[in-house]
Design an enzyme around this catalytic site. Structure first.
Site, PDB file in Angstrom:
ATOM      1  N   ARG A  15      -9.067  -0.960   3.207  1.00  0.00           N
ATOM      2  CA  ARG A  15     -10.113  -1.911   2.836  1.00  0.00           C
ATOM      3  C   ARG A  15     -10.145  -3.143   3.743  1.00  0.00           C
ATOM      4  O   ARG A  15     -11.084  -3.933   3.705  1.00  0.00           O
ATOM      5  CB  ARG A  15      -9.942  -2.318   1.358  1.00  0.00           C
ATOM      6  CG  ARG A  15     -10.242  -1.182   0.389  1.00  0.00           C
ATOM      7  CD  ARG A  15      -9.672  -1.431  -1.011  1.00  0.00           C
ATOM      8  NE  ARG A  15      -8.249  -1.132  -1.102  1.00  0.00           N
ATOM      9  CZ  ARG A  15      -7.527  -1.250  -2.224  1.00  0.00           C
ATOM     10  NH1 ARG A  15      -8.101  -1.671  -3.341  1.00  0.00           N
ATOM     11  NH2 ARG A  15      -6.235  -0.942  -2.234  1.00  0.00           N
ATOM     12  N   GLY A  76       1.487   7.314  -1.560  1.00  0.00           N
ATOM     13  CA  GLY A  76       1.436   6.477  -2.764  1.00  0.00           C
ATOM     14  C   GLY A  76       2.678   5.613  -2.924  1.00  0.00           C
ATOM     15  O   GLY A  76       3.712   5.837  -2.279  1.00  0.00           O
TER      16      GLY A  76
HETATM   17  C1  UD1 Z   1      -0.997  -1.421  -6.593  1.00  0.00           C
HETATM   18  C2  UD1 Z   1      -0.638  -0.918  -7.986  1.00  0.00           C
HETATM   19  C3  UD1 Z   1      -1.545  -1.606  -8.988  1.00  0.00           C
HETATM   20  C4  UD1 Z   1      -1.371  -3.123  -8.861  1.00  0.00           C
HETATM   21  C5  UD1 Z   1      -1.578  -3.597  -7.441  1.00  0.00           C
HETATM   22  C6  UD1 Z   1      -1.152  -5.042  -7.321  1.00  0.00           C
HETATM   23  C7  UD1 Z   1       0.106   1.412  -7.780  1.00  0.00           C
HETATM   24  C8  UD1 Z   1      -0.261   2.824  -7.989  1.00  0.00           C
HETATM   25  N1  UD1 Z   1      -0.838   0.503  -8.052  1.00  0.00           N
HETATM   26  O1  UD1 Z   1      -2.340  -1.050  -6.347  1.00  0.00           O
HETATM   27  O2  UD1 Z   1      -1.223  -1.199 -10.294  1.00  0.00           O
HETATM   28  O3  UD1 Z   1      -2.291  -3.775  -9.729  1.00  0.00           O
HETATM   29  O4  UD1 Z   1      -0.797  -2.824  -6.522  1.00  0.00           O
HETATM   30  O5  UD1 Z   1      -1.465  -5.585  -6.070  1.00  0.00           O
HETATM   31  O6  UD1 Z   1       1.226   1.134  -7.412  1.00  0.00           O
HETATM   32  N2  UD1 Z   1       2.224   1.277  -0.046  1.00  0.00           N
HETATM   33  C9  UD1 Z   1       3.191   2.012   0.597  1.00  0.00           C
HETATM   34  N3  UD1 Z   1       3.071   3.367   0.663  1.00  0.00           N
HETATM   35  C10 UD1 Z   1       2.010   4.019   0.110  1.00  0.00           C
HETATM   36  C11 UD1 Z   1       1.027   3.266  -0.549  1.00  0.00           C
HETATM   37  C12 UD1 Z   1       1.157   1.889  -0.624  1.00  0.00           C
HETATM   38  O7  UD1 Z   1       4.162   1.457   1.113  1.00  0.00           O
HETATM   39  O8  UD1 Z   1       1.976   5.246   0.217  1.00  0.00           O
HETATM   40  C13 UD1 Z   1       2.356  -0.184  -0.096  1.00  0.00           C
HETATM   41  C14 UD1 Z   1       1.201  -0.913   0.568  1.00  0.00           C
HETATM   42  O9  UD1 Z   1       1.468  -1.172   1.934  1.00  0.00           O
HETATM   43  C15 UD1 Z   1       1.083  -2.174  -0.259  1.00  0.00           C
HETATM   44  C16 UD1 Z   1       1.645  -1.808  -1.607  1.00  0.00           C
HETATM   45  O10 UD1 Z   1       2.362  -0.613  -1.437  1.00  0.00           O
HETATM   46  O11 UD1 Z   1       1.848  -3.232   0.313  1.00  0.00           O
HETATM   47  C17 UD1 Z   1       0.560  -1.597  -2.643  1.00  0.00           C
HETATM   48  O12 UD1 Z   1      -0.319  -0.589  -2.187  1.00  0.00           O
HETATM   49  P1  UD1 Z   1      -1.886  -0.669  -2.369  1.00  0.00           P
HETATM   50  O13 UD1 Z   1      -2.484   0.570  -1.817  1.00  0.00           O
HETATM   51  O14 UD1 Z   1      -2.417  -1.955  -1.909  1.00  0.00           O
HETATM   52  O15 UD1 Z   1      -1.962  -0.570  -3.970  1.00  0.00           O
HETATM   53  P2  UD1 Z   1      -3.069  -1.165  -4.910  1.00  0.00           P
HETATM   54  O16 UD1 Z   1      -4.234  -0.250  -4.935  1.00  0.00           O
HETATM   55  O17 UD1 Z   1      -3.324  -2.574  -4.597  1.00  0.00           O
HETATM   56 CA    CA Z   2      -2.698  -3.919  -3.037  1.00  0.00          CA
END
Ligand code: UD1
Ligand code: CA
Length: 458
Positions: A15, A76
């Protein structure tokens, strides 16, 4: 405190619509993920491990002081935790999981999260926040007794759940052993086809393991950055937080909305910051300085009672009582000694301007060493570059460099020596001597009148 920390920073951040991985985007000159690392460190977490993946080389280059583990495919947040398990082998007790894209978290809140889990002997504690605009966050679903039942992602939520304003902030404290026992049981049967860390809460509940929640004291602290609008919002919150702390510590800001100060900048008392001023990097501004309007100071030290007006200062040192500007540009390696002046539209690079010396107008000073009480006339230039190499210019104490002197380096002007205005100085000038290099002035009497007549006749 004894807790370990795991920071999730492997996601692409689709995004953001960017070439740069999301957590590498900067706020006030510092990459987002660094704020989270510093908060974890300040709260006492050790070790601190960061999961990297998308743009891993770029992100890891920002993290030379912590351990990193790779998540090759970003499946995830739950999968990210699975990938980090080996880094915590044999570690019991509290494990704090933090989002690398939530830079405003404070050490106090991390500590209270750990305390909440440990004091209630819960398997996990979840940091929640009440948001006026909860869109995009996972929602906190509670039962009638107020207990956390599950966390539902925006994309998986029904309208009823979407109406909930209490959100998951992405900060948790787990019992490390319990977390790793359950994280492998996650599935990806959801709208995004991802392994959600949030589903661990479901699994713990199913086994009757207690889960605590802590509400963030200020929802702005848990702002997650998913797009550039949120990046700007986070920057605004941080700018206000930093400026407020400095004002309460004795700094005057004419308009704090127009002053941007990085987290690694220190300011003395009775500093005045005028509008459109940026203080970034590792910078220290000491007591009584007046900075701005319209100045940018990066990785520099400004000594007591100095003035920097409408100027750019990078990698330099401006000593006590020195004056810089308006519109000067100090480039790396510049030292302006006490009481010296670098004035209007002057560029200085890798040079020392000695105590009490003045370079007041329209000059370029590069690779030069200027002694004390030297006056450098308007428009003087050190010609330090011969097209291949750089050379040094030395101007000794008390010298007077006439306006528009070209100092062709390597060259030395001795103590107390004088150069004639408009001279190109290519040889060393002995102490106390005058060096003039220009044609004798000629007077041609009546020339102007004759010329006019001639023109009229044509
Ligand atoms: C996530 C939470 C959501 C919360 C929000 C708060 C989950 C499923 N959802 O959503 O409940 O309200 O954060 O900001 O956890 N990341 C990884 N590996 C991955 C995916 C993500 O390291 O495979 C890291 C990203 O770099 C990021 C963090 O995890 O720093 C959160 O990931 P993001 O995709 O932004 O999750 P949200 O949709 O914001
Ligand atoms: Ca996030």
């Amino acid at each position: 405190m004894g807790a370990s920390a795991l920071i999730l920073a492997a996601g692409e951040g689709t995004r953001m619509r960017s070439r740069l991985p999301k957590v590498a985007h900067e706020i006030l000159g510092v990459p987002m993920v660094r704020y989270v690392v510093e908060a974890a460190r300040e709260s006492g977490c050790d070790p601190i491990v960061v999961v990297t993946g998308h743009g891993a080389e770029t992100v890891e280059a920002l993290l030379d002081d912590v351990r990193t583990v790779r998540q090759e495919q970003q499946l995830g947040t739950g999968h990210a935790v699975q990938c980090a398990e080996p880094a915590f082998a044999g570690r019991d007790g509290s494990l704090v999981v933090l989002s690398g894209d939530s830079p405003l978290i404070t050490a106090d809140t991390i500590r209270s999260l750990v305390e909440a889990r440990e004091s209630s002997a819960a398997a996990a504690a979840v940091l929640t926040a009440l948001m006026d605009e909860p869109y995009g966050y996972g929602r906190i679903v509670r039962d009638e007794a107020g207990r956390l039942v599950r966390i539902v992602e925006e994309k998986d939520a029904t309208d009823d759940v979407r109406a909930i304003r209490e959100v998951n902030t992405g900060f948790y404290c787990f019992d490390a052993r319990v977390l790793f026992e359950h994280v492998h049981a996650l599935d990806n049967a959801n709208a995004q086809g991802e392994f959600y860390l949030t589903d661990v809460i479901d699994l713990l509940n199913a086994e009757g393991l207690p889960v605590a929640t802590v509400q963030a004291p200020d929802p702005r602290e848990t702002l997650g950055v998913n797009n550039r609008a949120q990046l700007a919002e986070a920057a605004k919150v941080l700018q206000r937080r930093i400026n407020l702390a400095h004002m309460l510590a004795g700094v005057t800001m004419t308009d704090p909305d127009l002053v941007w100060i990085g987290p690694n900048v220190s300011l003395g008392r009775d500093v005045t910051l005028e509008p459109m001023t940026f203080l970034l990097g590792e910078t220290s501004i000491q007591d009584g300085c007046v900075i701005g309007p319209g100045s940018r100071i990066v990785d520099s030290v400004v000594g007591p009672d100095a003035v920097v007006d409408s100027s750019i200062v990078v990698g330099s040192c401006v000593c006590e009582g020195a004056k810089v500007g308006p519109r000067a540009y100090l480039r790396p390696g510049t030292v302006v000694r006490p009481g010296a002046k670098v004035g209007t539209s002057v560029e200085v690079k890798n040079s020392i301007i000695g105590e009490g010396s003045k370079v007041p107008h329209l000059s370029y000073i590069g690779d030069a060493e200027i002694g004390a009480d030297v006056n450098v006339g308007a428009g003087t230039i050190t010609c330090n570059y011969d097209g291949r190499r750089k050379h040094r210019t030395v101007i000794e104490d008390g010298a007077f460099v006439g306006s528009d002197t070209m100092l062709v380096a390597p060259v030395r002007v001795g103590a107390g020596a004088v150069t004639g205005a408009g001279s190109a100085i290519t040889h060393d000038v002995p102490a106390g001597a005058l060096a003039v290099e220009r044609a004798e002035q000629r007077i041609v009497e009546g020339w102007a009148e004759r010329k006019r007549k001639q023109d009229d006749e044509e």
